[in-house]
Design a protein around this motif. Structure first.
Motif, mmCIF file in Angstrom:
data_model
loop_
_atom_site.group_PDB
_atom_site.id
_atom_site.type_symbol
_atom_site.label_atom_id
_atom_site.label_comp_id
_atom_site.label_asym_id
_atom_site.label_seq_id
_atom_site.Cartn_x
_atom_site.Cartn_y
_atom_site.Cartn_z
ATOM 1 N N THR A 337 55.820 13.214 39.106
ATOM 2 C CA THR A 337 54.295 13.880 39.918
ATOM 3 C C THR A 337 53.360 12.766 40.016
ATOM 4 O OG1 THR A 337 54.776 15.992 38.804
ATOM 5 C CG2 THR A 337 52.329 15.515 39.586
ATOM 6 N N PHE A 338 52.728 12.747 41.192
ATOM 7 C CA PHE A 338 51.823 11.480 41.694
ATOM 8 C C PHE A 338 50.411 12.261 41.770
ATOM 9 C CE2 PHE A 338 54.202 8.049 44.183
ATOM 10 C CZ PHE A 338 55.361 8.166 43.422
ATOM 11 N N PHE A 339 49.445 11.762 41.127
ATOM 12 C CA PHE A 339 48.129 12.075 41.225
ATOM 13 C C PHE A 339 47.387 10.916 41.878
ATOM 14 C CE2 PHE A 339 49.653 14.387 37.432
ATOM 15 C CZ PHE A 339 49.319 15.716 37.546
ATOM 16 N N LEU A 340 47.201 11.219 43.113
ATOM 17 C CA LEU A 340 46.409 10.032 43.928
ATOM 18 C C LEU A 340 45.142 10.260 44.512
ATOM 19 C CD1 LEU A 340 49.717 9.084 46.350
ATOM 20 C CD2 LEU A 340 48.991 8.249 44.045
ATOM 21 N N LYS A 341 44.444 8.988 44.530
ATOM 22 C CA LYS A 341 42.912 9.196 44.791
ATOM 23 C C LYS A 341 43.002 9.619 46.421
ATOM 24 C CE LYS A 341 43.379 5.640 42.843
ATOM 25 N NZ LYS A 341 44.524 4.847 42.028
ATOM 26 N N GLY A 342 42.038 10.516 46.540
ATOM 27 C CA GLY A 342 41.946 11.266 48.008
ATOM 28 C C GLY A 342 40.395 11.288 48.322
ATOM 29 N N LYS A 343 40.198 11.679 49.397
ATOM 30 C CA LYS A 343 39.044 11.700 50.184
ATOM 31 C C LYS A 343 38.841 12.959 50.989
ATOM 32 C CE LYS A 343 34.711 10.196 50.634
ATOM 33 N NZ LYS A 343 33.859 9.639 49.412
ATOM 34 N N MET A 344 38.186 14.067 50.760
ATOM 35 C CA MET A 344 38.254 15.319 51.496
ATOM 36 C C MET A 344 37.576 15.258 52.641
ATOM 37 S SD MET A 344 39.672 17.764 49.682
ATOM 38 C CE MET A 344 38.718 19.294 50.005
ATOM 39 N N LEU A 360 40.545 0.123 40.560
ATOM 40 C CA LEU A 360 39.405 1.120 40.593
ATOM 41 C C LEU A 360 38.721 1.286 42.099
ATOM 42 C CD1 LEU A 360 37.828 1.205 36.820
ATOM 43 C CD2 LEU A 360 39.385 3.313 38.067
ATOM 44 N N ASN A 361 38.825 0.248 43.038
ATOM 45 C CA ASN A 361 37.982 0.490 44.109
ATOM 46 C C ASN A 361 38.079 1.364 45.111
ATOM 47 O OD1 ASN A 361 40.584 -0.770 44.252
ATOM 48 N ND2 ASN A 361 40.030 -2.146 45.904
ATOM 49 N N SER A 362 39.457 2.104 45.243
ATOM 50 C CA SER A 362 39.573 3.325 45.919
ATOM 51 C C SER A 362 38.891 4.528 45.256
ATOM 52 C CB SER A 362 40.927 3.716 46.365
ATOM 53 O OG SER A 362 41.956 3.729 45.228
ATOM 54 N N PHE A 363 39.302 4.690 43.696
ATOM 55 C CA PHE A 363 38.951 5.552 42.833
ATOM 56 C C PHE A 363 37.303 5.693 42.940
ATOM 57 C CE2 PHE A 363 41.231 7.681 38.907
ATOM 58 C CZ PHE A 363 40.478 8.731 39.156
ATOM 59 N N ALA A 364 36.696 4.458 43.107
ATOM 60 C CA ALA A 364 35.291 4.559 43.112
ATOM 61 C C ALA A 364 34.598 5.447 44.176
ATOM 62 C CB ALA A 364 34.725 3.009 43.078
ATOM 63 N N VAL A 365 35.358 5.556 45.270
ATOM 64 C CA VAL A 365 34.729 6.338 46.408
ATOM 65 C C VAL A 365 35.531 7.473 46.709
ATOM 66 C CG1 VAL A 365 33.938 4.359 47.571
ATOM 67 C CG2 VAL A 365 36.251 4.885 47.960
ATOM 68 N N ALA A 366 36.608 7.927 45.769
ATOM 69 C CA ALA A 366 37.297 9.295 45.956
ATOM 70 C C ALA A 366 36.305 10.459 45.413
ATOM 71 C CB ALA A 366 38.448 8.862 44.964
ATOM 72 N N ASP A 367 36.894 11.464 45.990
ATOM 73 C CA ASP A 367 35.998 12.737 45.552
ATOM 74 C C ASP A 367 37.003 13.698 44.919
ATOM 75 O OD1 ASP A 367 37.123 13.615 47.850
ATOM 76 O OD2 ASP A 367 35.137 13.885 48.819
ATOM 77 N N CYS A 368 38.132 13.334 44.990
ATOM 78 C CA CYS A 368 39.278 14.234 44.376
ATOM 79 C C CYS A 368 40.701 13.289 44.136
ATOM 80 C CB CYS A 368 39.776 15.153 45.630
ATOM 81 S SG CYS A 368 40.435 14.411 47.097
ATOM 82 N N LEU A 369 41.521 14.231 43.394
ATOM 83 C CA LEU A 369 42.815 13.550 43.011
ATOM 84 C C LEU A 369 43.840 14.481 43.864
ATOM 85 C CD1 LEU A 369 42.896 12.990 39.120
ATOM 86 C CD2 LEU A 369 42.908 11.265 41.049
#
Length: 391
Positions: A337-344, A360-369
């Motif tokens: 199972t993948f839990f990937l950083k995403g943007k709504m 963490l650079n993409s995680f820093a701007v993500a608003d969801c998994l």
């Protein structure tokens, strides 16, 4: 190694009995009520003026005569003097209307000549601008039901009906242990082979989001004795979170240290990415989460697992999950199972770049998994995927 569904089921089965505590209203801000609240008084506790104006008996007024001003009632004061027909009392918003009155005419809708007023409001009816006693809540009425979230407005509401303390579901106590010889504090001068420690900072901030202050935060070297000592000192907390040292390297000492401290292993390793070496155990009533050391794995596992356990204590939902369309095609191998950083977006959710667990650079701007199922390999644009909001 077990799958995500099995891991969450085992964690849920080991969650502890709910606890209730009594807090002041301000302390209870953001908590969930453990029992219903009943009004102890009528609110308003008296017939109350809703405007600055003049209180009089509309029922006994002939609808044409001028009225004589016989007194004044300021907010916070009370008069038990009965107001007769064709008399009025100057009154202010929030003040109790005196006996013998049933209506308040706004001060803007009269003309005044000395101690008499003429009413200029053709739409005035009996009861205008009067808040009846108990019109918000009546004594003995349920004011808030069990499991109601105590928002600032709910707290203000309870204060207004004379409630000062409430019984709510308790937040768990949480301790954090970060392991790693390579870790340096942010204000240290970094040397060769070292990295700045960020896992404790991220976890503390995430706990603050949930209204929890960890009771202890400790950073220890990859030395078995130090790790064991830190673990032993924190096994009185409801939840113990460790990061680092849970994989299969020579210096991954956490699983053995936990065993030596009497922690019962429930499982170790989940079919997921990131966070495959995830460990979960229990020592009496203490739930132990040992997470991989990579920062993105730490935060992903916190949102997906630890926060949901905290929810079982507080009975409050955190980081809501929903189904949402995928913005673009996505492919992966089966088996994890993948839990990937995403943007709504407005209509779809996008997978961000830089998904490696050390980044963490993409995680820093993500608003969801975004959750991608274990056995499915091909996801098409527009497919519904499970999304966990993390803001």
């Amino acid at each position: 190694m077990i799958n995500v569904k099995e891991a969450k089921k085992l964690i849920e089965e080991n969650c502890c009995t709910l606890r209730v505590e009594t807090l002041t209203l301000l302390e209870a801000n953001g908590s969930i009520l453990a029992e219903p609240i009943y009004a102890v008084i009528d609110t308003p506790p008296f017939h109350q003026s809703a405007m600055d104006g003049y209180a009089f008996s509309f029922e006994n007024w002939d609808k044409k005569s001028d009225l004589t001003v016989i007194g004044e009632i300021q907010t916070g004061n009370y008069s038990n003097k009965i107001v007769q027909s064709n008399e009025v009392v100057r009154i202010y918003t929030g003040a109790p209307i005196p006996p013998g009155t049933d209506t308040v005419v706004m001060q803007e809708k009269i003309s005044k000549d000395g101690n008499t007023i003429q009413i200029l409001d053709p739409f005035l009816v009996k009861g205008t601008n009067v808040r009846p006693q108990g019109s918000q809540t009546q004594k003995g009425e349920m004011a808030l039901q069990e499991r109601q979230l105590l928002t600032p407005v709910a707290i203000s509401f309870l204060a207004g009906i004379g409630i000062s303390k409430v019984n709510v579901f308790s937040k768990p106590t949480v301790s954090i242990i970060v392991t790693g010889k390579e870790l340096a504090a942010a204000n240290d001068e970094i040397s060769e082979g070292k990295i700045f420690e960020s896992n404790s900072i991220g976890l503390i901030a995430a706990l603050h989001q949930l209204g929890i202050n960890p009771v202890s935060v400790e950073v220890v070297d990859d030395v078995e004795e130090e790790i064991e000592k830190a673990i032993s000192n924190q096994l009185s907390s409801d939840i113990l979170i460790l990061t680092g040292g849970v994989s299969v390297g020579d210096y991954d000492l956490v699983p053995d240290s936990l065993e030596k401290c009497g922690v019962q292993k429930i499982f170790h390793k989940i079919k997921q990415k990131p966070g495959k070496p995830f460990y979960f155990g229990r020592h009496n009533q203490t739930l132990v989460f040992a997470l991989p050391g990579n920062p993105a794995a730490v935060m992903s596992c916190f949102y997906e697992y630890v926060a949901q356990v905290i929810s079982s204590f507080t009975q409050k939902e955190y980081f809501k999950k929903m189904a949402f369309p995928l913005a673009d095609d996505f492919n992966k191998n089966a088996g994890l199972t993948f839990f990937l950083k995403g943007k709504m977006g407005e209509k779809a959710v996008t997978v961000l770049n830089n998904q490696e667990s050390y980044k963490l650079n993409s995680f820093a701007v993500a608003d969801c998994l975004i959750e991608f199922d274990e056995e499915k390999e091909i996801f098409k644009k527009g497919d519904l995927v499970n999304v966990r909001m993390i803001l």
